[in-house]
Every structure is written in structure tokens, then in C-alpha cells.
Design an enzyme around this catalytic site. Sequence first.
Site, PDB file in Angstrom:
ATOM      1  N   GLN A 122     -49.665  99.734 -34.809  1.00 47.02           N
ATOM      2  CA  GLN A 122     -48.834  98.590 -34.415  1.00 47.02           C
ATOM      3  C   GLN A 122     -49.092  97.399 -35.346  1.00 47.02           C
ATOM      4  O   GLN A 122     -48.246  96.535 -35.501  1.00 47.02           O
ATOM      5  CB  GLN A 122     -49.131  98.220 -32.964  1.00 47.02           C
ATOM      6  CG  GLN A 122     -48.316  97.062 -32.449  1.00 47.02           C
ATOM      7  CD  GLN A 122     -48.389  96.959 -30.933  1.00 47.02           C
ATOM      8  OE1 GLN A 122     -47.785  97.727 -30.217  1.00 47.02           O
ATOM      9  NE2 GLN A 122     -49.172  96.006 -30.448  1.00 47.02           N
TER      10      GLN A 122
ATOM     11  N   ASN B 125     -47.976  66.938 -59.829  1.00 52.61           N
ATOM     12  CA  ASN B 125     -48.629  68.246 -59.730  1.00 52.61           C
ATOM     13  C   ASN B 125     -47.626  69.404 -59.572  1.00 52.61           C
ATOM     14  O   ASN B 125     -46.649  69.269 -58.848  1.00 52.61           O
ATOM     15  CB  ASN B 125     -49.595  68.255 -58.548  1.00 52.61           C
ATOM     16  CG  ASN B 125     -50.710  67.241 -58.712  1.00 52.61           C
ATOM     17  OD1 ASN B 125     -51.157  66.974 -59.825  1.00 52.61           O
ATOM     18  ND2 ASN B 125     -51.129  66.639 -57.617  1.00 52.61           N
TER      19      ASN B 125
ATOM     20  N   SER C  32     -49.997  62.516 -56.007  1.00 48.91           N
ATOM     21  CA  SER C  32     -51.325  62.491 -55.412  1.00 48.91           C
ATOM     22  C   SER C  32     -51.410  61.302 -54.470  1.00 48.91           C
ATOM     23  O   SER C  32     -50.811  60.257 -54.721  1.00 48.91           O
ATOM     24  CB  SER C  32     -52.373  62.358 -56.514  1.00 48.91           C
ATOM     25  OG  SER C  32     -53.552  61.747 -56.021  1.00 48.91           O
TER      26      SER C  32
ATOM     27  N   ASN D 134     -42.640 106.487 -30.471  1.00 42.44           N
ATOM     28  CA  ASN D 134     -43.269 106.778 -31.768  1.00 42.44           C
ATOM     29  C   ASN D 134     -42.239 107.090 -32.853  1.00 42.44           C
ATOM     30  O   ASN D 134     -42.352 106.600 -33.979  1.00 42.44           O
ATOM     31  CB  ASN D 134     -44.262 107.933 -31.624  1.00 42.44           C
ATOM     32  CG  ASN D 134     -45.409 107.565 -30.707  1.00 42.44           C
ATOM     33  OD1 ASN D 134     -45.544 106.397 -30.329  1.00 42.44           O
ATOM     34  ND2 ASN D 134     -46.227 108.535 -30.339  1.00 42.44           N
TER      35      ASN D 134
ATOM     36  N   LYS E 234     -50.278  60.991 -61.040  1.00 47.58           N
ATOM     37  CA  LYS E 234     -50.212  62.464 -60.966  1.00 47.58           C
ATOM     38  C   LYS E 234     -48.829  63.016 -60.648  1.00 47.58           C
ATOM     39  O   LYS E 234     -48.070  62.447 -59.878  1.00 47.58           O
ATOM     40  CB  LYS E 234     -51.184  62.972 -59.890  1.00 47.58           C
ATOM     41  CG  LYS E 234     -52.638  62.842 -60.245  1.00 47.58           C
ATOM     42  CD  LYS E 234     -53.060  63.682 -61.426  1.00 47.58           C
ATOM     43  CE  LYS E 234     -53.121  65.144 -61.101  1.00 47.58           C
ATOM     44  NZ  LYS E 234     -54.302  65.493 -60.307  1.00 47.58           N
TER      45      LYS E 234
ATOM     46  N   THR F  92     -53.270  85.367 -77.989  1.00 46.33           N
ATOM     47  CA  THR F  92     -54.122  86.426 -77.437  1.00 46.33           C
ATOM     48  C   THR F  92     -55.465  85.747 -77.201  1.00 46.33           C
ATOM     49  O   THR F  92     -55.835  84.833 -77.965  1.00 46.33           O
ATOM     50  CB  THR F  92     -54.306  87.627 -78.402  1.00 46.33           C
ATOM     51  OG1 THR F  92     -54.961  87.158 -79.587  1.00 46.33           O
ATOM     52  CG2 THR F  92     -52.980  88.272 -78.788  1.00 46.33           C
ATOM     53  N   HIS F  93     -56.139  86.120 -76.176  1.00 43.28           N
ATOM     54  CA  HIS F  93     -57.415  85.476 -75.790  1.00 43.28           C
ATOM     55  C   HIS F  93     -57.236  83.966 -75.587  1.00 43.28           C
ATOM     56  O   HIS F  93     -58.172  83.202 -75.797  1.00 43.28           O
ATOM     57  CB  HIS F  93     -58.521  85.696 -76.835  1.00 43.28           C
ATOM     58  CG  HIS F  93     -58.644  87.112 -77.295  1.00 43.28           C
ATOM     59  ND1 HIS F  93     -59.469  88.022 -76.693  1.00 43.28           N
ATOM     60  CD2 HIS F  93     -58.013  87.786 -78.293  1.00 43.28           C
ATOM     61  CE1 HIS F  93     -59.372  89.192 -77.303  1.00 43.28           C
ATOM     62  NE2 HIS F  93     -58.480  89.080 -78.275  1.00 43.28           N
TER      63      HIS F  93
ATOM     64  N   GLU G 255     -48.433  76.560 -58.176  1.00 46.40           N
ATOM     65  CA  GLU G 255     -49.792  76.810 -57.668  1.00 46.40           C
ATOM     66  C   GLU G 255     -49.761  77.559 -56.339  1.00 46.40           C
ATOM     67  O   GLU G 255     -50.558  78.470 -56.101  1.00 46.40           O
ATOM     68  CB  GLU G 255     -50.538  75.486 -57.503  1.00 46.40           C
ATOM     69  CG  GLU G 255     -50.901  74.858 -58.829  1.00 46.40           C
ATOM     70  CD  GLU G 255     -51.490  73.468 -58.659  1.00 46.40           C
ATOM     71  OE1 GLU G 255     -52.533  73.194 -59.251  1.00 46.40           O
ATOM     72  OE2 GLU G 255     -50.904  72.648 -57.932  1.00 46.40           O
TER      73      GLU G 255
ATOM     74  N   TYR H 268     -49.660 109.583 -33.970  1.00 43.33           N
ATOM     75  CA  TYR H 268     -49.600 108.136 -33.744  1.00 43.33           C
ATOM     76  C   TYR H 268     -50.894 107.614 -33.125  1.00 43.33           C
ATOM     77  O   TYR H 268     -51.499 108.250 -32.269  1.00 43.33           O
ATOM     78  CB  TYR H 268     -48.419 107.787 -32.815  1.00 43.33           C
ATOM     79  CG  TYR H 268     -48.330 106.293 -32.527  1.00 43.33           C
ATOM     80  CD1 TYR H 268     -47.703 105.425 -33.418  1.00 43.33           C
ATOM     81  CD2 TYR H 268     -48.928 105.751 -31.385  1.00 43.33           C
ATOM     82  CE1 TYR H 268     -47.650 104.059 -33.177  1.00 43.33           C
ATOM     83  CE2 TYR H 268     -48.876 104.378 -31.138  1.00 43.33           C
ATOM     84  CZ  TYR H 268     -48.245 103.542 -32.036  1.00 43.33           C
ATOM     85  OH  TYR H 268     -48.192 102.194 -31.809  1.00 43.33           O
TER      86      TYR H 268
ATOM     87  N   LYS I 111     -46.768  96.147 -38.867  1.00 39.40           N
ATOM     88  CA  LYS I 111     -45.596  95.294 -39.075  1.00 39.40           C
ATOM     89  C   LYS I 111     -45.960  93.884 -39.506  1.00 39.40           C
ATOM     90  O   LYS I 111     -45.306  93.298 -40.375  1.00 39.40           O
ATOM     91  CB  LYS I 111     -44.720  95.304 -37.817  1.00 39.40           C
ATOM     92  CG  LYS I 111     -43.880  96.591 -37.754  1.00 39.40           C
ATOM     93  CD  LYS I 111     -43.305  96.902 -36.424  1.00 39.40           C
ATOM     94  CE  LYS I 111     -44.304  97.323 -35.391  1.00 39.40           C
ATOM     95  NZ  LYS I 111     -44.995  98.599 -35.648  1.00 39.40           N
TER      96      LYS I 111
HETATM   97  N1  ARG Z   1     -45.255  98.847 -30.405  1.00 40.42           N
HETATM   98  C1  ARG Z   1     -45.613 100.110 -30.893  1.00 40.42           C
HETATM   99  C2  ARG Z   1     -45.885 100.040 -32.413  1.00 40.42           C
HETATM  100  O1  ARG Z   1     -45.468  99.136 -33.009  1.00 40.42           O
HETATM  101  C3  ARG Z   1     -44.535 101.099 -30.670  1.00 40.42           C
HETATM  102  C4  ARG Z   1     -44.993 102.508 -30.511  1.00 40.42           C
HETATM  103  C5  ARG Z   1     -45.833 102.630 -29.312  1.00 40.42           C
HETATM  104  N2  ARG Z   1     -46.103 103.952 -28.953  1.00 40.42           N
HETATM  105  C6  ARG Z   1     -47.038 104.215 -28.035  1.00 40.42           C
HETATM  106  N3  ARG Z   1     -47.190 105.423 -27.707  1.00 40.42           N
HETATM  107  N4  ARG Z   1     -47.799 103.295 -27.547  1.00 40.42           N
HETATM  108  O2  ARG Z   1     -46.525 100.874 -32.964  1.00 40.42           O
END
Ligand code: ARG
Length: 472
Positions: free
Chosen positions: A326, A289, A281, A114, A287, A159-160, A294, A321, A329
Amino acid sequence: MEQTEKKLWGGRFQKAADEAMEDFHSSVAVDCRMAREDIQGSLAHARMLGAQGIIPPAEAEKIEEGLLGILAECEAGKLTLKKSAEDVHMNVEQLLIARVGEAGKRVHTGRSRNDQVALDFRLYLTRGTDAVIGNLLALQSALLSTAKAHTRTVMPGYTHMQKAQPVTLAHHLMAYFEMFRRDVGRFADCKKRMDEMPLGAGALAGSTYPLDREMVRAQLGFSAISRNSMDAVSDRDFCIEFAAASSVAMMHLSRFCEELILWSTDEFRFVEMDDAFSTGSSIMPQKKNPDVAELIRGKTGRVYGDLMGLLTLMKGLPLAYNKDMQEDKEASFDALDTVNGCLSIFTRMFASLRFREENMCAAAGKGFTNATDAADYLVRKGLPFRTAHEIVGRLVFNCLEKGKAIEELSLPELQAVSWAFGADVYESISLDACVDGRCLPGGPAASAVEAHIGQSEAWLAEARQSVRGAKD
Ligand code: ARG
């Protein structure tokens, strides 16, 4: 049932993990990106354990050697992580034990995944934030060089989406420069709050070992250690802030893209996109583009999604935690990759644009963009502004009926509406005069924009210097 492969946490388990469950909860596919940070964190931790005599110093040395070997493999792109080892942290620990044997089993002393993940993620995102800042500065540098060449390229300001008053291309571009300057500030600011070293927080309640948190902090280059163990392992505001800063930067980029898309239409013809950054296109041969612009506009929504996902992920979580976290990420890395990818392709696309100055200038001459200046002229002749506004409004109405611009009316035609008009009005309402007259700091006059560009160059040089300094 025997466990097929012993887990690092396998002691209290009788059964092997269900295979589908293993697939489901493994985060290796995402957190493998933090392998370098994980190894660096373990190195700092192990050195400290040895120095404090928490583990035998000789064993700490073995761990260090082993980790350095793994780090070298990692840098060479040769690290293979196993999904079954759950996450990057346990993969690295398993690799270490495989390399150095018993000593490796001591690396997790006084540590939890953690606080480990809280550390790795902060380190990784800090580096990622530096990359974003670098990309923003590169874009700003491109903006500055184009702006410098166009301080006298008159174009309509809107503007607008209706023509309002004339500005210059440089002034318009420098507006984005300012937005990106604040983005740099937001990213730099969010880095400051990421800059807390969480190791020592343990699973949630710190540790009974005499860990030297300061020593770990100094090795990893953090400015401070976290002040509350439960906070250190359970908040993710730093990645939410990062996603928020990314969302704002993407919003700015998206507005810019929208304008370039509009300006490259046959209706505007203010800009020509380079072939290298456009697509054709499959059915319409004519075309061309503006796909890059975009796509960036589209990807903005995706970064907002990352931010919303993270906020929603965290909103109901009790301390400390929870495995939900998890998920932090994937969204953060997506925001990081998207904002970096968009910034760098945008900068290249922008540098290849050909602005069509004649069309911009012609467009600024239409749509009564000098009407305010005509009113201001009357004010200089002594009329109250509200009266002048009314008079010029009537003039515009006349012009619309005659299909003329204000400056195309003869002096008698002007004087038929107000005796205050003199022959000098034509000079006062020319496009150049309209722009040049707006020379207050922050205004579009070439003198004001040149001053702004000058200050911005100095700011940019300093910002680039501090990014380089941070990397050294
Ligand atoms: N893979 C876990 C995460 O990204 C790491 C921490 C996990 N801790 C646990 N007590 N399961 O959060």
C-alpha cells in the site's frame, strides 16, 4: 462490542476496528487520486459480468448507471471519500451500494482489491507517464528554439571544470536535448510494461467465474492481459521503473540547474535569470538568488528517495500481495508530482533566461581553449601528434609566464619553440576556426549543430504527434 460502521469485510469480525488502527491503515488520503481509474475499472468489470451472465444483465446495468453517476461526481470534484472505508476501492463500492442498493453488492464478484489496485495503479501511472512525456517534450521544444538562435554563440567547453575546447551555446543546450530524448524513451518504455491488464487475477489465484478478461482489457485500452495471476497482483516493478526513469530525468534536470546556477554567478556571468524566477535575501539587499534551479536540484534527492523507498519496500516481500505494498502509491505519486512540477517550472524559467553572449565568447578566448587546435595545426604540418602536444605544452608554459594567449605570441616567438609554425597558424587557432573545424556529425560546428537541430525538430514533431494520438 458492536461494529459502529459495518465494514465490507465485516462478516467474520466481532469487534469494531480500533480508531487509531483505522487511521493508521487507511490509504484514502493517498489513493483517492485513483478514484476515476477505480470507477472506470469497475465499469469495465461490471459490463463484462453482465455480458457473461455471471450477474443478471439488468443488475449490471444498474451498476453501470450507478458508477456513471459516481464518475460524474468525481469529474466534478464532488466525490467525498471516507477514511473509515479504508481505501478508494471500498469507498467506491460503498457509494455504489448506497446508490443502487442490492445490485451494487454484486460488483465485486470475481474480483479482489488486489487485482483492483493493480489495475487502478497501472491506469493512473500510465496517464501520469503521458503527462511527464508531454512536459519533457515541451522542455525540448524550448531548448530547440534557444539552440537555433545560438549556433554561433561561442562559449568554453569544460572538463574537470577547467576550460577545455570552445563549443557553442547551441551545442551545449543540444546535449541536454539528447538526455531528455532518452528520458522520453525511458518513460515510453516503462509505459509499455505497465500496459498489462491484471483484472481476473483475483486475490492471487485467478477466479472460478468465466470472466472475459479480453473484454475487460479491450474496454480499458490495454494491449495485453497479464499472464500470471500471482505476478499480476504482487509485483510493483512498473512503479519502480517509473521512479527510476523519474530519477534519471531529475538527475539531468539537476545538472542543468547546477550549470545555470554556476553561469549566473558573478564569476561566470554567462546568464541572467529573470527577476520573475529569482528571489532576494531578507538581509542582503544586493542578492538575486536562483531559487528555482536550486530547488529542482534539491528535489532530485527526494525523487531518488522515492525510488530507494520503493525498491526497499519490495525487496523482502514473499508472493503474493502484502499490505506493505500500500506504501507504493505515496512514493510513486510523489515522484510523479515532483518530476512534473520541476519540468514545467524549469521550462518557464529557462525560456526567460538572458544569455550573455559577449561574456561567453570572452571566456572561451581565455584558458588556452585553442591549444588542441595549435597541436592539430602542427600535425597538419607533418609532426606526430605526441610531439605537437609537447611543443604546444611548452608554448602554454611560456604564455603563462608572459601572461599571453597563444595567438598573442609573435611568429618568431612561436618559431622559437617549433619551426613548423607559419603565419597561417593564427587563422587556424582563432576561436571561430576551432569551432568551425569540428564539423563531424555530433560536433559543435554550426553546420553540424544545425543538422542536429533539423533532425531533432522532425523527431520532436513526431513525438508530439504520437502523444496527441495516445490521448485521443
Ligand atoms: N489499499 C490497498 C493497497 O493500496 C488495496 C489492496 C488491499 N488488499 C487487501 N487485501 N488488503 O494496496
